[in-house]
Design a protein around this motif. Structure first.
Motif, PDB file in Angstrom:
ATOM      1  N   GLU A   1      74.817  41.835  50.519  1.00 45.26           N
ATOM      2  CA  GLU A   1      75.639  42.753  49.739  1.00 45.26           C
ATOM      3  C   GLU A   1      75.539  42.341  48.275  1.00 45.26           C
ATOM      4  N   ASN A   2      75.262  43.306  47.410  1.00 45.53           N
ATOM      5  CA  ASN A   2      75.081  43.024  45.975  1.00 45.53           C
ATOM      6  C   ASN A   2      74.015  41.944  45.764  1.00 45.53           C
ATOM      7  N   VAL A   3      72.910  42.058  46.483  1.00 42.14           N
ATOM      8  CA  VAL A   3      71.751  41.175  46.363  1.00 42.14           C
ATOM      9  C   VAL A   3      72.103  39.723  46.695  1.00 42.14           C
ATOM     10  N   GLN A   4      73.099  39.506  47.522  1.00 47.64           N
ATOM     11  CA  GLN A   4      73.483  38.158  47.922  1.00 47.64           C
ATOM     12  C   GLN A   4      73.664  38.094  49.437  1.00 47.64           C
ATOM     13  N   ARG A   5      73.373  36.930  49.998  1.00 50.11           N
ATOM     14  CA  ARG A   5      73.587  36.749  51.433  1.00 50.11           C
ATOM     15  C   ARG A   5      75.085  36.673  51.727  1.00 50.11           C
ATOM     16  N   ARG A   6      75.441  37.227  52.896  1.00 53.96           N
ATOM     17  CA  ARG A   6      76.866  37.379  53.195  1.00 53.96           C
ATOM     18  C   ARG A   6      77.101  37.217  54.695  1.00 53.96           C
ATOM     19  N   ILE A   7      78.248  36.629  55.033  1.00 50.73           N
ATOM     20  CA  ILE A   7      78.704  36.584  56.415  1.00 50.73           C
ATOM     21  C   ILE A   7      80.176  36.995  56.419  1.00 50.73           C
ATOM     22  N   VAL A   8      80.612  37.656  57.494  1.00 48.86           N
ATOM     23  CA  VAL A   8      81.929  38.296  57.512  1.00 48.86           C
ATOM     24  C   VAL A   8      82.783  37.707  58.634  1.00 48.86           C
ATOM     25  N   VAL A   9      84.043  37.417  58.316  1.00 47.60           N
ATOM     26  CA  VAL A   9      85.060  37.085  59.315  1.00 47.60           C
ATOM     27  C   VAL A   9      85.997  38.282  59.405  1.00 47.60           C
ATOM     28  N   MET A  10      86.122  38.867  60.602  1.00 46.66           N
ATOM     29  CA  MET A  10      86.922  40.078  60.794  1.00 46.66           C
ATOM     30  C   MET A  10      88.229  39.749  61.511  1.00 46.66           C
ATOM     31  N   ALA A  11      89.258  40.507  61.198  1.00 46.67           N
ATOM     32  CA  ALA A  11      90.554  40.311  61.857  1.00 46.67           C
ATOM     33  C   ALA A  11      91.355  41.596  61.782  1.00 46.67           C
ATOM     34  N   ASN A  12      92.218  41.791  62.777  1.00 43.71           N
ATOM     35  CA  ASN A  12      93.205  42.864  62.753  1.00 43.71           C
ATOM     36  C   ASN A  12      94.577  42.267  62.462  1.00 43.71           C
ATOM     37  N   VAL A  13      95.545  43.141  62.209  1.00 42.79           N
ATOM     38  CA  VAL A  13      96.909  42.699  61.884  1.00 42.79           C
ATOM     39  C   VAL A  13      97.869  43.348  62.868  1.00 42.79           C
ATOM     40  N   ALA A  14      98.797  42.547  63.407  1.00 42.61           N
ATOM     41  CA  ALA A  14      99.803  43.057  64.344  1.00 42.61           C
ATOM     42  C   ALA A  14     101.159  42.426  64.044  1.00 42.61           C
ATOM     43  N   ASP A  15     102.222  43.236  64.133  1.00 43.45           N
ATOM     44  CA  ASP A  15     103.617  42.772  64.001  1.00 43.45           C
ATOM     45  C   ASP A  15     103.952  42.227  62.625  1.00 43.45           C
ATOM     46  N   ARG A  16     103.096  42.457  61.647  1.00 40.39           N
ATOM     47  CA  ARG A  16     103.389  42.043  60.270  1.00 40.39           C
ATOM     48  C   ARG A  16     102.749  43.029  59.309  1.00 40.39           C
ATOM     49  N   ASP A  17     103.199  42.993  58.053  1.00 39.25           N
ATOM     50  CA  ASP A  17     102.579  43.861  57.063  1.00 39.25           C
ATOM     51  C   ASP A  17     101.222  43.296  56.653  1.00 39.25           C
TER      52      ASP A  17
ATOM     53  N   ALA B   1      97.748  37.665  62.354  1.00 42.92           N
ATOM     54  CA  ALA B   1      96.299  37.883  62.411  1.00 42.92           C
ATOM     55  C   ALA B   1      95.837  37.809  63.865  1.00 42.92           C
ATOM     56  N   VAL B   2      95.235  38.872  64.345  1.00 38.73           N
ATOM     57  CA  VAL B   2      94.767  38.924  65.735  1.00 38.73           C
ATOM     58  C   VAL B   2      93.305  39.365  65.766  1.00 38.73           C
ATOM     59  N   ASP B   3      92.661  39.127  66.914  1.00 37.95           N
ATOM     60  CA  ASP B   3      91.254  39.524  67.114  1.00 37.95           C
ATOM     61  C   ASP B   3      90.357  38.943  66.021  1.00 37.95           C
ATOM     62  N   VAL B   4      90.625  37.699  65.635  1.00 44.42           N
ATOM     63  CA  VAL B   4      89.814  37.063  64.582  1.00 44.42           C
ATOM     64  C   VAL B   4      88.445  36.714  65.150  1.00 44.42           C
ATOM     65  N   GLN B   5      87.402  37.111  64.428  1.00 41.49           N
ATOM     66  CA  GLN B   5      86.049  36.911  64.947  1.00 41.49           C
ATOM     67  C   GLN B   5      85.062  36.762  63.804  1.00 41.49           C
ATOM     68  N   LEU B   6      84.201  35.765  63.932  1.00 46.57           N
ATOM     69  CA  LEU B   6      83.117  35.563  62.980  1.00 46.57           C
ATOM     70  C   LEU B   6      81.959  36.478  63.349  1.00 46.57           C
ATOM     71  N   GLU B   7      81.336  37.051  62.341  1.00 44.06           N
ATOM     72  CA  GLU B   7      80.181  37.921  62.567  1.00 44.06           C
ATOM     73  C   GLU B   7      79.139  37.208  63.436  1.00 44.06           C
ATOM     74  N   GLN B   8      78.711  37.863  64.493  1.00 43.37           N
ATOM     75  CA  GLN B   8      77.811  37.241  65.446  1.00 43.37           C
ATOM     76  C   GLN B   8      76.388  37.167  64.896  1.00 43.37           C
ATOM     77  N   GLN B   9      75.784  35.990  65.043  1.00 38.57           N
ATOM     78  CA  GLN B   9      74.381  35.791  64.682  1.00 38.57           C
ATOM     79  C   GLN B   9      73.706  34.993  65.781  1.00 38.57           C
ATOM     80  N   ALA B  10      72.665  35.556  66.352  1.00 39.56           N
ATOM     81  CA  ALA B  10      71.912  34.856  67.398  1.00 39.56           C
ATOM     82  C   ALA B  10      70.647  34.264  66.793  1.00 39.56           C
TER      83      ALA B  10
END
Length: 245
Positions: free
Chosen positions: A134-150, A28-37
């Motif tokens: 999303e679907n009438v509910q509050r949501r926050i997203v953690v994003m990540a890319n994948v490298a060197d693994r399936d 798991a690389v480039d892991v980042q929590l959705e930014q909120q100011a």
């Protein structure tokens, strides 16, 4: 990784925990929590009992606040062949001054004037600059890319570690989406279509060879070919995914 729940602060705390857990997952690389100011707000908390004592209702007081901040059209101005809305609202400077808001006069049904501070608590506060839904509910997203693994292996590891390390309160849950979700859908479609194609090939072989036994003997090469392909992929250091299948 999408977290759903009601309280934004709780969602952010859980998101930070998920971000920390996923960052430690191999691949798991480039892991980042959705930014909120956080940005400043003026909050107005109505005192229903006080509003009722003065013979007013929430609709009247809310309309006054709406007029002060956003404006209310009271007439139209004609200039030749053009017409414009005449809107009443507070000046920009007054709308940014909390004392001006507190002293805003509300006229009761008996003609008396009451300051807004007697009907509501007007305060400065901080809040998020955006609220994901999303679907009438509050949501926050953690994003990540994948490298060197399936992709599937990384998601499975992340799911297991999140379930072990993150305690979700009642009413909060997690969904996994993005490329992983699309890959799962593509795999299901591939398996379904593969089954249809295999049946079609068997029927064609049966017609050509005139024997179900001979057709089955030819079809036995399919799992051997699949094994050989996967083994060759492993030797080449590749990753098994929808494209390689």
């Amino acid at each position: 990784i999408k977290l759903f729940g009601e309280d934004l602060l709780q969602l952010r705390r859980l998101g930070m925990q998920v971000e920390e857990v996923v960052s430690a997952v191999p691949g798991a690389v480039d892991v980042q929590l959705e930014q909120q100011a956080e940005i400043p707000f003026i909050t107005i908390d109505f005192d229903r009992a006080a509003i009722a004592r003065y013979g007013l209702n929430l609709r009247e007081v809310s309309h006054l606040i709406e007029t002060a901040f956003f404006g209310t059209r009271v007439s139209r101005v004609l200039e030749g062949s053009a017409s414009f809305d005449l809107v009443v609202r507070l000046p920009e400077r007054a709308r940014e001054d909390i004392e001006t808001m507190r002293s805003l006069q509300v006229v009761t049904g008996e003609g008396a004037s009451v300051p807004l501070s007697a009907l509501a608590r007007v305060e400065h506060a901080l809040g998020p600059n955006q609220i994901g839904r999303e679907n009438v509910q509050r949501r926050i997203v953690v994003m990540a890319n994948v490298a060197d693994r399936d992709l599937g292996g990384v998601v499975d590891d992340a799911r297991r570690q999140i379930e072990a390390a993150v305690d979700l309160p009642e009413g909060y849950y997690i969904e996994y989406g993005g490329q992983f979700e699309r890959a799962e859908a593509a795999t299901r479609s591939l398996l379904l279509l593969s089954g249809v194609v295999i049946i079609g090939i068997f029927l064609l072989l049966h017609l050509v060879l005139g024997s179900s036994r001979d057709a089955l003997l030819v079809m036995l090469n399919l799992p051997l070919a699949l094994f050989g392909g996967v083994f060759g992929l492993w030797l080449a250091g590749g990753v098994l995914n929808v494209a390689t299948l």
